[in-house]
Design a protein around this motif. Structure first.
Motif: not given
Length: 377
Positions: A167-173, A155-158, A143-148, A236-242
């Protein structure tokens, strides 16, 4: 520090709820699994574990679950659960450690408990080396503080040992917003790693962007891992994702169960109850399986075994309970040809598409759809 790191928004609560629902299934299974002696659990951006409003975060939820399940299964299990909590800020892990001690959430007999203040990239490389041990399973929550920091290669290595789930959370919005214009170099590098270049900036909505990432991850890991997403709506119209990654069909099935537990209608995600009807508003709590039913009927135009139906169901992100309901409907309308392998008379409603048959590849029967008229509802 972001406000969401001090007091969690409602959508952050749902993130932790999904983590809890899945881990509950995962830990219960591994506690009694043959050939497994150690489960390594990682929370790579763990934070303080407790928010100012008193709500507990991911590392505390993880430990509470392990403690509860460990002592229930203790008489029948020798599995140890090693918890590894990492945050680059040592003040956060110090607060987390104090809270865990105060609440007596860990005892050495459960497994080891360790705190790290390492850079994600450094710790990630150590995990990759460690995950090669026989009899070891791993679960990694990112659950990073961003996506950098996130890379498909990492991920493939892990996941390379085929005994690890992520299980990865990304601030997709925020990522979607910058995909359209003024794309930062770090985001551009991430997106070009996951998506074909001709698709960059072409997402029609935040949900479309999430689905493209999910499918992009899946294409990069094709044939080796199952990938799925869980959409969390903030406004409304703001989506994040795991995003969930596993090499094991059973692990994927358990994740789907956790998703459908929260979103009983579509198994896609969660949204707050807006006054107006939104993407995930539930008018009546009933699974929408019409599209899956069409796909299943098409799949059954050829002879299929009970094992093949299970795989098809899970790979289409539905539950076997959905498939059973559809098969019963087809059977009641005399549109289902069902033959048992042992030539015994088929028992109505017995389809043998559960995990017990799948894990032993026990082909019990074959199905085929025949159109004899209208399906009865």
């Amino acid at each position: 520090m972001k406000e969401s790191q001090i007091n969690p928004y409602e959508h952050s609560d749902i993130k932790v709820k999904l983590l809890k629902l899945y881990l509950e299934k995962y830990i219960n299974i591994l506690a009694l699994a043959k050939g497994v002696h150690t489960v390594e659990v990682y929370d790579l951006f763990c934070g303080e574990g407790i928010y100012n409003n008193g709500k507990e975060g991911s590392p505390v939820i993880i430990l509470r679950l392990i403690k509860e399940i460990y002592y229930k299964a203790k008489k029948n299990s020798n599995v140890k659960f090693n918890c590894n909590f990492n945050d680059f800020n040592n003040q956060k892990t110090t607060k987390l450690s104090n809270y865990i001690s105060e609440k007596k959430l860990h005892y050495p007999e459960m497994g080891t408990l360790s705190y790290h203040n390492e850079d994600y990239q450094v710790l990630k490389d150590k995990i990759v080396k460690k995950n090669k041990l026989k009899g070891l399973k791993s679960f990694i929550f990112i659950d990073p503080y961003g996506y950098k920091e996130i890379s498909i290669i990492d991920l493939e290595g892990l996941l390379s040992d085929k005994n690890t789930e992520v299980l990865l959370f990304l601030p997709t919005q925020f990522m979607y917003r910058f995909e359209k214009k003024s794309t930062p170099e770090s985001l551009y590098n991430f997106l070009t790693e996951v998506l074909p270049e001709e698709e960059l900036g072409m997402s029609g909505s935040g949900v479309d962007f999430i689905h493209k990432l999910r499918d992009g991850f899946g294409d990069k890991l094709k044939g080796k891992h199952f990938v799925d997403s869980f959409i969390i709506t903030r406004n409304v119209n703001e989506f994040f994702a795991l995003f969930f990654f596993t090499s094991h069909l059973y692990g994927f099935e358990k994740f789907l169960e956790a998703k459908w537990n929260i979103d009983e209608e579509e198994g896609r995600g969660w949204s707050p109850k807006f006054e107006e009807v939104d993407l995930f508003s539930i008018i009546e709590v009933e699974a929408k399986t019409n599209k899956f039913e069409e796909n299943l009927i098409t799949f059954l135009s050829q002879l299929r075994s009970n094992i093949e139906i299970h795989h098809f169901t899970i790979e289409n992100r539905h539950l076997t309970t959905h498939a059973v309901q559809i098969l019963k409907k087809i059977q009641n309308s005399n549109n289902l040809i069902l033959n048992n392998v042992d030539n015994s008379k088929p028992r109505k409603g017995a389809f043998y598409i559960g995990w017990n048959e799948v894990k032993t590849n026990n082909i019990k029967c074959y199905f085929k759809y025949q159109n004899n008229g209208t399906i009865k509802y």
